[in-house]
Design a protein around this motif. Structure first.
Motif, PDB file in Angstrom:
ATOM      1  N   ASP A  86       0.961  -0.946  -0.018  1.00 39.80           N
ATOM      2  CA  ASP A  86      -0.089  -0.015   0.082  1.00 39.80           C
ATOM      3  C   ASP A  86       0.875   1.314  -0.032  1.00 39.80           C
ATOM      4  O   ASP A  86       1.657   1.349   0.818  1.00 39.80           O
ATOM      5  CB  ASP A  86      -1.045   0.000   1.171  1.00 39.80           C
ATOM      6  N   PRO A  87       0.615   2.341  -0.889  1.00 30.89           N
ATOM      7  CA  PRO A  87       1.649   3.615  -1.104  1.00 30.89           C
ATOM      8  C   PRO A  87       1.601   4.280   0.325  1.00 30.89           C
ATOM      9  O   PRO A  87       2.298   4.983   0.454  1.00 30.89           O
ATOM     10  CB  PRO A  87       0.815   4.111  -2.420  1.00 30.89           C
ATOM     11  N   LEU A  88       0.273   4.203   1.073  1.00 29.24           N
ATOM     12  CA  LEU A  88       0.441   5.026   2.281  1.00 29.24           C
ATOM     13  C   LEU A  88       1.569   4.689   3.106  1.00 29.24           C
ATOM     14  O   LEU A  88       1.833   5.372   3.747  1.00 29.24           O
ATOM     15  CB  LEU A  88      -1.015   4.679   3.120  1.00 29.24           C
ATOM     16  N   VAL A  89       2.116   3.320   3.122  1.00 24.57           N
ATOM     17  CA  VAL A  89       3.411   3.201   3.593  1.00 24.57           C
ATOM     18  C   VAL A  89       4.482   3.880   3.603  1.00 24.57           C
ATOM     19  O   VAL A  89       5.203   4.222   4.191  1.00 24.57           O
ATOM     20  CB  VAL A  89       3.860   1.571   3.516  1.00 24.57           C
ATOM     21  N   TYR A  90       4.793   4.327   2.309  1.00 20.04           N
ATOM     22  CA  TYR A  90       5.855   5.163   1.724  1.00 20.04           C
ATOM     23  C   TYR A  90       5.810   6.342   2.435  1.00 20.04           C
ATOM     24  O   TYR A  90       6.773   7.294   2.620  1.00 20.04           O
ATOM     25  CB  TYR A  90       6.018   5.114   0.175  1.00 20.04           C
ATOM     26  N   GLU A  91       4.323   6.874   2.430  1.00 16.35           N
ATOM     27  CA  GLU A  91       4.242   8.159   2.515  1.00 16.35           C
ATOM     28  C   GLU A  91       4.750   8.249   4.131  1.00 16.35           C
ATOM     29  O   GLU A  91       5.264   9.408   4.613  1.00 16.35           O
ATOM     30  CB  GLU A  91       2.681   8.814   2.873  1.00 16.35           C
ATOM     31  N   ALA A  92       4.619   7.465   4.919  1.00 19.44           N
ATOM     32  CA  ALA A  92       4.705   7.438   6.586  1.00 19.44           C
ATOM     33  C   ALA A  92       6.273   7.075   6.631  1.00 19.44           C
ATOM     34  O   ALA A  92       7.090   7.763   7.065  1.00 19.44           O
ATOM     35  CB  ALA A  92       4.045   6.414   7.106  1.00 19.44           C
ATOM     36  N   PHE A  93       6.814   6.033   5.987  1.00 17.86           N
ATOM     37  CA  PHE A  93       8.421   5.710   6.055  1.00 17.86           C
ATOM     38  C   PHE A  93       9.323   6.490   5.028  1.00 17.86           C
ATOM     39  O   PHE A  93      10.659   6.325   5.219  1.00 17.86           O
ATOM     40  CB  PHE A  93       8.586   4.143   5.977  1.00 17.86           C
ATOM     41  N   GLY A  94       8.733   6.684   3.884  1.00 15.41           N
ATOM     42  CA  GLY A  94       9.779   7.030   2.831  1.00 15.41           C
ATOM     43  C   GLY A  94      10.113   5.741   2.151  1.00 15.41           C
ATOM     44  O   GLY A  94       9.860   4.911   2.624  1.00 15.41           O
ATOM     45  N   LYS A  95      10.873   6.039   1.090  1.00 13.57           N
ATOM     46  CA  LYS A  95      11.505   4.592   0.419  1.00 13.57           C
ATOM     47  C   LYS A  95      12.959   4.616   0.831  1.00 13.57           C
ATOM     48  O   LYS A  95      13.476   5.427   1.039  1.00 13.57           O
ATOM     49  CB  LYS A  95      11.380   4.878  -1.023  1.00 13.57           C
ATOM     50  N   GLY A  96      13.270   3.327   1.109  1.00 20.67           N
ATOM     51  CA  GLY A  96      14.711   3.163   1.445  1.00 20.67           C
ATOM     52  C   GLY A  96      15.633   3.113   0.465  1.00 20.67           C
ATOM     53  O   GLY A  96      15.461   3.469  -0.830  1.00 20.67           O
ATOM     54  N   ASP A  97      16.629   3.291   0.804  1.00 15.63           N
ATOM     55  CA  ASP A  97      17.990   3.527  -0.412  1.00 15.63           C
ATOM     56  C   ASP A  97      17.919   2.519  -1.378  1.00 15.63           C
ATOM     57  O   ASP A  97      17.989   2.858  -2.597  1.00 15.63           O
ATOM     58  CB  ASP A  97      19.163   3.466   0.312  1.00 15.63           C
ATOM     59  N   PHE A  98      17.622   1.165  -0.976  1.00 12.12           N
ATOM     60  CA  PHE A  98      17.709   0.318  -2.254  1.00 12.12           C
ATOM     61  C   PHE A  98      16.501   0.480  -2.943  1.00 12.12           C
ATOM     62  O   PHE A  98      16.461   0.258  -4.389  1.00 12.12           O
ATOM     63  CB  PHE A  98      17.816  -1.128  -1.575  1.00 12.12           C
ATOM     64  N   HIS A  99      15.402   0.585  -2.564  1.00 12.91           N
ATOM     65  CA  HIS A  99      14.063   0.724  -3.049  1.00 12.91           C
ATOM     66  C   HIS A  99      14.253   1.808  -4.057  1.00 12.91           C
ATOM     67  O   HIS A  99      13.594   1.652  -5.418  1.00 12.91           O
ATOM     68  CB  HIS A  99      12.974   0.954  -2.033  1.00 12.91           C
ATOM     69  N   VAL A 100      14.855   3.027  -3.653  1.00  9.51           N
ATOM     70  CA  VAL A 100      14.801   4.112  -4.621  1.00  9.51           C
ATOM     71  C   VAL A 100      15.745   3.858  -5.592  1.00  9.51           C
ATOM     72  O   VAL A 100      15.447   4.022  -6.869  1.00  9.51           O
ATOM     73  CB  VAL A 100      15.379   5.287  -3.896  1.00  9.51           C
ATOM     74  N   SER A 101      17.033   3.072  -5.451  1.00  8.75           N
ATOM     75  CA  SER A 101      17.702   2.912  -6.630  1.00  8.75           C
ATOM     76  C   SER A 101      17.343   1.634  -7.463  1.00  8.75           C
ATOM     77  O   SER A 101      17.449   1.865  -8.911  1.00  8.75           O
ATOM     78  CB  SER A 101      19.117   2.172  -5.776  1.00  8.75           C
ATOM     79  N   ALA A 102      16.779   1.045  -7.073  1.00  9.29           N
ATOM     80  CA  ALA A 102      16.072  -0.106  -7.789  1.00  9.29           C
ATOM     81  C   ALA A 102      14.763   0.246  -8.852  1.00  9.29           C
ATOM     82  O   ALA A 102      14.858   0.108  -9.991  1.00  9.29           O
ATOM     83  CB  ALA A 102      15.229  -1.275  -7.016  1.00  9.29           C
ATOM     84  N   GLU A 103      13.837   1.426  -8.223  1.00  9.30           N
ATOM     85  CA  GLU A 103      13.075   1.902  -9.119  1.00  9.30           C
ATOM     86  C   GLU A 103      13.702   2.771 -10.064  1.00  9.30           C
ATOM     87  O   GLU A 103      13.081   2.735 -11.366  1.00  9.30           O
ATOM     88  CB  GLU A 103      11.953   2.884  -8.213  1.00  9.30           C
ATOM     89  N   ASN A 104      14.789   3.493  -9.959  1.00  9.79           N
ATOM     90  CA  ASN A 104      15.215   4.155 -11.076  1.00  9.79           C
ATOM     91  C   ASN A 104      15.910   3.393 -11.967  1.00  9.79           C
ATOM     92  O   ASN A 104      15.827   3.743 -13.433  1.00  9.79           O
ATOM     93  CB  ASN A 104      16.611   5.062 -10.361  1.00  9.79           C
ATOM     94  N   LEU A 105      16.483   2.302 -11.654  1.00  5.71           N
ATOM     95  CA  LEU A 105      17.051   1.248 -12.723  1.00  5.71           C
ATOM     96  C   LEU A 105      15.826   0.507 -13.390  1.00  5.71           C
ATOM     97  O   LEU A 105      15.870   0.222 -14.572  1.00  5.71           O
ATOM     98  CB  LEU A 105      17.849   0.129 -11.977  1.00  5.71           C
ATOM     99  N   LEU A 106      14.658   0.286 -12.783  1.00  8.09           N
ATOM    100  CA  LEU A 106      13.705  -0.401 -13.440  1.00  8.09           C
ATOM    101  C   LEU A 106      12.934   0.397 -14.556  1.00  8.09           C
ATOM    102  O   LEU A 106      12.442  -0.256 -15.479  1.00  8.09           O
ATOM    103  CB  LEU A 106      12.610  -0.699 -12.453  1.00  8.09           C
ATOM    104  N   GLN A 107      13.271   1.653 -14.593  1.00  5.99           N
ATOM    105  CA  GLN A 107      12.986   2.501 -15.676  1.00  5.99           C
ATOM    106  C   GLN A 107      13.599   2.241 -17.240  1.00  5.99           C
ATOM    107  O   GLN A 107      13.169   2.701 -18.039  1.00  5.99           O
ATOM    108  CB  GLN A 107      13.131   3.978 -15.319  1.00  5.99           C
TER     109      GLN A 107
END
Length: 393
Positions: A339-360
């Protein structure tokens, strides 16, 4: 629909064809859907040249075609022409025109239309008011929305559940906790049903303001026994504790959730995983992942990232490979189902951010898809190059 005028032209050349208004209206309506107002205007002019007098339906269709295509001036000309013909637009036409103006942010035009239909003796109904409330609310025009709502109530019109829910959401998205809570009390006073979309909007507002205690109190008031929204309320309660890293409360409410007959889902476990990861509670993270496996809940990118970040930030990189081997995700393709509400509270972790950038982007030149193992290799290489990896022997 680009071939529509050509088809109509072919049809007119057939033997026995006679110009009738409903033919033109039908094609103008199709051009409205295709957002082709100038082609629609050509058909309208041709219809008049054929001696066919337009009705309200045809003129309104052309007017809405202009409005929905982003040409308010031309729509206004048609609106005036409709009045000059002595036609009285019905509620649906007025609603659609207001909605089109609302999407363009032309809120003054909505007010003008409302003023004119009242001056022409148009019999107002609740739908006109709810359309205006919707337009103002979605556009962030909270004072205008509130004014129309009060006029609606003072006029004796019934206020339905969807309208009050919309008002609550509008305040929520605008970040006005005071207005949101007041309108929520209004909803409860009417004894209306709080929609899932409204629950999410209110939760989003509390999370944005980092009002996690209020978030927890809110979901308790809504009622944790409510099952028609799945695990949403329980997950929000867990999130209210996890975001403040109140780990004992988090664990206690997780057990209460299970005791209440709710089955934890991926979001439930990832709320806990992110909290354990940030607090570097390796054993609890390990047990939580095993619990997921026992319940046949497949991890996602959030789970994988929580483990990676926890071990790297906790200087336990030498045990990362073992920790990841337990979930067996290396050759799988990444996905995010939390659920995206979880990111609103915690933010995205370093690996998560890196992975999403690469997945593009595709992996390497042969368009190979990224897997978790490939993402991890790339991330660790970058991590090493920055001299940030410390081994705990």
């Amino acid at each position: 629909m680009t071939h529509g005028p050509m088809v109509f032209q072919w049809w007119k050349n057939q033997a026995g064809y006679r110009a009738k208004e409903h033919y033109y209206t039908s094609f103008i309506h199709s051009l409205r859907k295709a957002r082709m107002p100038f082609q629609a205007q050509n058909l309208f002019n041709e219809m008049r040249d054929e001696g066919v007098q337009p009705s309200l339906a045809t003129m309104a269709t052309l007017m809405l075609c202009y409005a929905e295509s982003g040409f308010p001036d031309q729509a206004q000309i048609l609106w005036n022409e409709i009045a000059n013909y002595g036609f009285q637009p019905d509620t649906v036409i007025c609603m659609e025109l207001m909605d089109a103006y609302g999407k363009m942010g032309l809120f003054y035009e909505i007010a003008r239309i409302f003023k004119e239909i009242k001056s022409r003796g148009h019999i107002l109904d609740a739908k006109i008011y709810t359309t205006m409330i919707s337009c103002y609310g979605k556009g962030g025009q909270l004072q205008l929305m509130e004014n129309i709502f009060e006029e609606m109530r003072s006029g004796g019109f019934s206020v339905d559940s969807s309208t009050v829910n919309l008002i609550v959401r509008s305040y929520s998205f605008a970040g006005s906790l005071t207005g949101m809570e007041e309108s929520y009390r209004c909803l409860k006073a009417y004894r209306y049903f709080l929609e899932e979309e409204t629950i999410r909007a209110m939760a989003f507002a509390y999370i944005q303001k980092e009002k996690f205690y209020q978030l927890g109190e809110f979901v308790r008031k809504v009622g944790l026994k409510r099952k028609n929204v799945g695990n949403l309320l329980w997950n929000l309660l867990l999130l209210s504790y996890a975001a403040n890293f109140k780990m004992r409360n988090l664990q206690r409410e997780f057990l209460n959730m299970v005791d209440a007959g709710f089955k934890p889902d991926l979001t439930t476990f990832n709320i806990r995983a992110l909290a354990f990861s940030r607090m570097e509670m390796f054993w609890d993270l390990h047990v939580s992942v095993l619990h997921m496996q026992h319940m046949n809940i497949a991890p996602d990118l959030v789970t994988f990232g929580a483990i990676v970040d926890s071990y790297l930030n906790g200087r336990m990189a030498n045990k990362l490979s073992l920790a990841l081997s337990q979930i067996g995700m290396h050759n799988l393709y990444p996905n995010v189902l939390t659920d995206p509400l979880v990111y609103e509270a915690f933010g995205k972790g370093d690996f998560h951010v890196s992975a999403e950038n690469l997945l593009q982007y595709p992996h390497k030149m042969h368009q190979e898809k990224w897997t978790y193992s490939k993402l991890l290799r790339f991330y660790l290489k970058k991590y090493f190059s920055k001299g940030q990896l410390f081994w705990n022997h």
